[in-house]
Design a protein around this motif. Structure first.
Motif, PDB file in Angstrom:
ATOM      1  N   ARG A 227      -2.254   0.415 -12.356  1.00 12.35           N
ATOM      2  CA  ARG A 227      -3.313   1.293 -11.847  1.00 12.35           C
ATOM      3  C   ARG A 227      -4.675   0.956 -12.435  1.00 12.35           C
ATOM      4  O   ARG A 227      -5.696   1.397 -11.939  1.00 12.35           O
ATOM      5  CB  ARG A 227      -2.981   2.745 -12.128  1.00 12.35           C
ATOM      6  N   ASN A 228      -4.691   0.180 -13.527  1.00 12.40           N
ATOM      7  CA  ASN A 228      -5.970  -0.192 -14.127  1.00 12.40           C
ATOM      8  C   ASN A 228      -6.541  -1.475 -13.538  1.00 12.40           C
ATOM      9  O   ASN A 228      -7.560  -1.980 -13.993  1.00 12.40           O
ATOM     10  CB  ASN A 228      -5.812  -0.374 -15.643  1.00 12.40           C
TER      11      ASN A 228
ATOM     12  N   SER B  59       0.250   7.501  -8.838  1.00 10.24           N
ATOM     13  CA  SER B  59       0.936   8.784  -8.715  1.00 10.24           C
ATOM     14  C   SER B  59       1.823   9.055  -9.920  1.00 10.24           C
ATOM     15  O   SER B  59       1.897  10.177 -10.400  1.00 10.24           O
ATOM     16  CB  SER B  59       1.799   8.817  -7.455  1.00 10.24           C
ATOM     17  N   THR B  60       2.532   7.999 -10.379  1.00 11.63           N
ATOM     18  CA  THR B  60       3.460   8.197 -11.489  1.00 11.63           C
ATOM     19  C   THR B  60       2.714   8.578 -12.759  1.00 11.63           C
ATOM     20  O   THR B  60       3.105   9.507 -13.463  1.00 11.63           O
ATOM     21  CB  THR B  60       4.293   6.921 -11.739  1.00 11.63           C
ATOM     22  N   ILE B  61       1.637   7.852 -13.050  1.00 10.64           N
ATOM     23  CA  ILE B  61       0.913   8.148 -14.281  1.00 10.64           C
ATOM     24  C   ILE B  61       0.279   9.537 -14.200  1.00 10.64           C
ATOM     25  O   ILE B  61       0.269  10.289 -15.178  1.00 10.64           O
ATOM     26  CB  ILE B  61      -0.145   7.065 -14.574  1.00 10.64           C
TER      27      ILE B  61
ATOM     28  N   VAL C 250       1.950  -4.498  -2.281  1.00 11.29           N
ATOM     29  CA  VAL C 250       1.052  -4.551  -3.441  1.00 11.29           C
ATOM     30  C   VAL C 250       0.220  -3.266  -3.517  1.00 11.29           C
ATOM     31  O   VAL C 250       0.259  -2.572  -4.526  1.00 11.29           O
ATOM     32  CB  VAL C 250       0.167  -5.814  -3.423  1.00 11.29           C
ATOM     33  N   PRO C 251      -0.526  -2.909  -2.438  1.00 14.81           N
ATOM     34  CA  PRO C 251      -1.210  -1.603  -2.506  1.00 14.81           C
ATOM     35  C   PRO C 251      -0.235  -0.442  -2.679  1.00 14.81           C
ATOM     36  O   PRO C 251      -0.566   0.531  -3.360  1.00 14.81           O
ATOM     37  CB  PRO C 251      -1.944  -1.502  -1.167  1.00 14.81           C
ATOM     38  N   ASN C 252       0.956  -0.554  -2.111  1.00 13.87           N
ATOM     39  CA  ASN C 252       1.943   0.512  -2.294  1.00 13.87           C
ATOM     40  C   ASN C 252       2.308   0.675  -3.760  1.00 13.87           C
ATOM     41  O   ASN C 252       2.399   1.793  -4.270  1.00 13.87           O
ATOM     42  CB  ASN C 252       3.217   0.205  -1.500  1.00 13.87           C
TER      43      ASN C 252
ATOM     44  N   ALA D 264       4.322  -2.178 -16.664  1.00 17.24           N
ATOM     45  CA  ALA D 264       3.524  -2.540 -15.499  1.00 17.24           C
ATOM     46  C   ALA D 264       3.179  -1.303 -14.682  1.00 17.24           C
ATOM     47  O   ALA D 264       2.143  -1.253 -14.024  1.00 17.24           O
ATOM     48  CB  ALA D 264       4.272  -3.549 -14.640  1.00 17.24           C
ATOM     49  N   LEU D 265       4.032  -0.310 -14.760  1.00 18.47           N
ATOM     50  CA  LEU D 265       3.797   0.929 -14.025  1.00 18.47           C
ATOM     51  C   LEU D 265       2.502   1.577 -14.488  1.00 18.47           C
ATOM     52  O   LEU D 265       1.779   2.189 -13.715  1.00 18.47           O
ATOM     53  CB  LEU D 265       4.976   1.868 -14.278  1.00 18.47           C
TER      54      LEU D 265
END
Ligand code: ADP
Ligand code: MG
Length: 851
Positions: A525-526, A781-783, A772-774, A520-521
């Motif tokens: 973002r998609n 950021s992680t990707i 949710v936006p967080n 999910a991480l």
């Protein structure tokens, strides 16, 4: 969190008709355990392959950074012991923990055999020894796979009495993990110190005589080069077989199995440099003239540099797992229980289900349970994110790890050990931290061919230089082949994804966002469309009765009594609102018979011989009742965002009521932020179309799907997914489960139902939608961080391997000394780790109370 979280089944709980291939069949279980001795991505592949070979294993994820393996398997076909054995046969170690039990009721050797047999058959147990004389059983188990109280039960089932004496190393999980990290760190530090002490003299003398000609002349005149080589030999041997022994210990077995890893590379490289130097020192006559050189400084310094890289890695790895440490530190160490009428303090591991536990003001609640006596406020902020202490009295649920504020309270333990909410959260975070992203499968494919390819490349380098190279060809061939072996360690590649995931999911947990599945991480973002369930997600889920109008000729209190009596049987939030309103008015409720709930429509039941129908307009239409009488009232109500509820008695429409569910304070800001992230926001609800539109307008929601029957929510999501749009669904209720599973990413509200949580990939600990936006920002950021890491790890290898092989020598005369290769390789790992740690500074775009 109101309810416990089940994580044993990772599979989504969705109706069979909608089952997707991800859904595992029944009877699957999963374990999470520590694997030690992995140093690079190829080790990860080796362990994964070994586990996959075990019959009955469905899915394996091994993580280099957390040093953990997550395995799901079919319970009938294999057990945890077989899986752990496979790991050990592949040459890696699993962590074991020693437990000691007192066993009563054994009288002979065959009893010993019975007890041993029963324990040994339990999955998760490695070995056991039972001593008849001392009446003690010492059991070594794989931590995390079994609960001590489970073993007690098993011994009892075999006909003996058992009790956990203590965990032999006594330390709680936090301390133990800390101790282990420290031990590992100390052992590397010690090796590093020795290696450095013995390498530095060689390095300094070698460099000085290289660059300062007078020093060189003085050395050969006074000491003699040959004597110097003997000295170097002694110093380098200490490094090679002292601190350097670990590379042989780990590298040789894997090389022999045909699955070379990073240790094999270091072993081959340093052995080549060291071995050649030994020959040059003691048997110079066997070497062609002009090739008698020693490279003791190379072998020794490489060992030192690689160890210093590992040392820095160990420090950094410790820092990536801080969020888990924070969660672990919430666990209580002791509990005050009342057994046989006596109050006693015991380690929390010894608490059994059904024990009565006493908690004084200011103390931690040790395990989960139900209050039997007393009255107090409990600070549950660490679990639910709710900052206001919750009032607890008889019958209320207690969650282990939370803090009792003012009163004394007695409660009965209902969940212990691995079953507590806190343990489940920890397991969830660990699993997410250990999970692999789609992005990583490519990395894995590359690295599994990488080490063998590097060895081949090193041999090629050797061959080419030896045949075509300038004189002394053997020297050039050797030095360059060693440089290739050392520079190409895929260490940075192996660390690139898992370290970022660890820091990212840990950071998320600190924000109150739990990733149940690491994928999910990457998927979040998609997202193109965020779909929000209305009741309980956008709104507080605590509607209130606001309006009530009856058809002329009926008495409103009478009708309220009938409706409230009818709704008393329903668990719908609307029902609770109506019952509460009646109670506030001190209306006596009557018994309702023949109760029938029609999900998405309403209820029908019989009260005092009258058939009562309560529900939405479509329910009335279904009953063929004309509701036009209230059309004006309805329009007025729905414009205000209120939900009209119709009441019919014995086939006659008698009243309309309205309930309004206040919107959560955090919702408007959250929706604004989602828009700012360029996302479309949609709402799905079973509520009246006009009501839904009024609320959507107020909040600026782009798309509304209203009057959706519970079973159609998943279909509504599917429709929103058309044209390839990626949908993230946020919901809380049982009826949201199929939609959560259907969506590309499902986010459940932690204060919602178990079923919703089980169907979701992400859980928001509090109901605050600003997370949710967080979460999306964190995913971004992680990707990005992972991509940076991968870029550096690959670029480093792509540029430096040809350089090490000597590709620039013919044109520019540039060679990479093996010492620089070792330095560069250490730097690249540290660089990747440092970059991953930068994620710790991630600031969520929106402030949430939970922090
Ligand atoms: P939601 O989760 O969006 O509230 P539901 O499917 O639970 O959607 O309910 C849809 C509609 O059905 C409600 O808005 C209400 O009109 C009607 N309804 C469902 N259950 C009840 C009930 N127990 N009493 C009255 N109306 C009900
Ligand atoms: Mg809901």
């Amino acid at each position: 969190m109101k309810n416990s979280i089940e994580t044993d089944e990772h599979t989504k709980q969705i109706p069979a008709s909608e089952a997707d291939p991800k859904t595992a069949p029944k009877g699957t279980d999963s374990i999470l355990f520590d694997v030690e001795g992995m140093h690079c991505a190829s080790c990860v592949n080796n362990v994964e392959k070994a586990i996959k070979k075990v019959q009955g294993v469905e899915d394996v994820t091994v993580n280099l950074a957390t040093e953990k393996a997550t395995v799901s398997y079919r319970t009938g076909e294999t057990d945890t012991t077989k899986i752990v054995d496979a790991v050990e046969q592949a040459g890696y170690q699993t962590r074991v923990e020693t437990l000691q039990f007192s066993v009563k009721g054994m009288h002979c050797a065959s009893c010993v055999g019975n007890v041993e047999g029963a324990i040994l058959r339990t999955p998760g147990v490695k070995d056991v020894s039972v001593n008849l004389a001392t009446e003690k059983a010492t059991v070594r188990v794989i931590p995390g796979t079994i609960n001590p109280s489970k073993l007690v039960e098993i011994v009892q089932d075999a006909g003996y009495q058992a009790e956990l004496i203590n965990e032999v190393d006594r330390a709680s999980q936090t301390d133990r993990q800390k101790k282990e990290r420290e031990q590992e760190l100390n052992s590397i530090k010690q090796s590093l110190m020795i290696a450095a002490t013995f390498s530095i003299p060689i390095f300094l003398i070698e460099m000085a005589s290289h660059f300062i000609t007078p020093f060189h002349s003085w050395l050969s005149a006074s000491v003699g080069m040959q004597n110097l080589y003997y000295l170097f030999f002694v110093l380098a041997s200490v490094v090679q077989f002292g601190p350097g022994l670990r590379f042989y210990k780990q590298g040789w077995p894997s090389l022999r199995r045909g699955t070379p890893d990073m240790n094999s590379l270091v072993m081959l490289g340093t052995t080549a440099a060291y071995g050649y130097s030994v020959v040059a020192t003691f048997f110079p006559q066997v070497l062609p003239s002009g090739t008698v050189n020693v490279y003791f400084e190379a072998s020794a310094v490489i060992v030192t540099l690689i160890l210093s890289g590992r040392y820095m890695e160990a420090i950094a790895k410790g820092r990536t797992s801080e969020s888990i440490k924070r969660l672990l530190s919430l666990q209580a160490k002791n509990a005050r229980i009342i057994r046989n009428g006596k109050e006693m303090e015991v380690p929390v591991e010894q608490v059994q289900i059904g024990d009565t536990i006493l908690v004084r003001p200011g103390e931690k609640i040790p395990v989960d349970g139900e209050v039997v006596d007393g009255d107090s406020y409990v600070d549950e902020s660490m679990i639910s994110g709710e900052p206001i202490p919750v009032h607890k009295t008889k019958g209320d649920e207690m969650v282990g790890g939370t803090i009792n504020k003012n009163g004394s309270i007695r409660f009965k333990a209902t969940k212990i050990g691995a079953d507590t909410v806190l343990a489940q959260i920890i397991k969830m975070v660990e699993e997410a931290q250990g999970s692999k992203l789609p992005i990583q499968s490519l990395v894995n494919k590359v690295t599994s061919y990488f080490v063998p390819a590097v060895i081949t490349l090193a041999l090629l380098t050797f061959g080419i230089w030896f045949i075509w190279g300038p004189d002394p060809a053997l020297t050039f061939a050797l030095v360059n082949a060693v440089a290739v072996l050392i520079i190409a360690c895929p260490c940075a590649m192996g660390l690139a994804t898992p370290t970022s995931i660890m820091v990212g999911t840990g950071k998320a947990a600190e924000m109150g966002v739990l990733f149940r599945q690491g994928d999910a991480l990457q998927a979040l973002r998609n997202t193109d469309v965020i779909v929000l369930d209305k009741t309980g997600t956008l709104t507080k889920g605590e509607p209130e009765l606001t309006d009530f109008e009856v058809v002329e000729g009926y008495e409103s209190n009478k009708i309220l009594q009938l409706v409230a009596s009818a709704e008393n049987r329903s668990e719908h939030p609307i029902a609770e609102a109506i019952v509460k309103a009646a109670r506030d008015k001190k209306v006596e409720l009557a018994e309702a018979d023949d109760f029938n709930a029609k999900p998405g429509f309403g209820i029908e039941t019989t009260v005092n011989g009258t058939r009562v129908f309560v529900g939405a307009d479509r329910f009335m239409t279904q009953l063929k009742l004309d509701i036009s009488h209230f059309d004006e009232v309805r329009d007025h109500l729905t414009k205000e965002g209120k939900t009209p509820i119709y009441v019919a008695m014995d086939d006659k429409l008698v009243a309309v009521m309205a309930v309004a569910d206040p919107i959560k304070e955090s919702t408007p800001a959250a929706i604004k932020e989602l828009h700012q992230l360029d996302l479309k926001v949609a709402m799905i609800t079973g509520d009246n179309e006009q009501t839904a539109r009024a609320i959507a307008n107020e909040l600026g929601i782009d798309e509304v799907v209203a009057e959706v029957l519970p079973e159609d929510k998943a279909n509504a999501v599917k429709q929103l997914q058309s044209n390839g749009r990626k949908v993230t669904f946020v919901g809380d209720g049982i009826n949201d489960a199929p939609a959560l599973a259907q969506a590309d990413v499902g986010i459940a509200i932690g204060t919602g139902t178990d079923v919703a949580i089980e169907s979701a990939e992400v859980v928001l600990m509090s109901g605050d939608l600003r997370n949710v936006p967080n979460a999306i920002a964190l995913s971004n950021s992680t990707i990005r961080n992972i991509k940076e890491n991968l870029f550096w790890a690959f670029v480093y290898n792509i540029i430096l391997i040809p350089l090490a092989a000597g590709a620039l020598y013919p044109a520019f005369g540039i060679l990479l000394s093996p010492i620089f290769a070792a330095g560069a390789m250490a730097v690249s790992s540290v660089f990747v780790l440092g970059n991953a740690l930068r994620l710790k500074r991630f600031r969520p775009p929106m402030k949430v109370v939970n922090g």
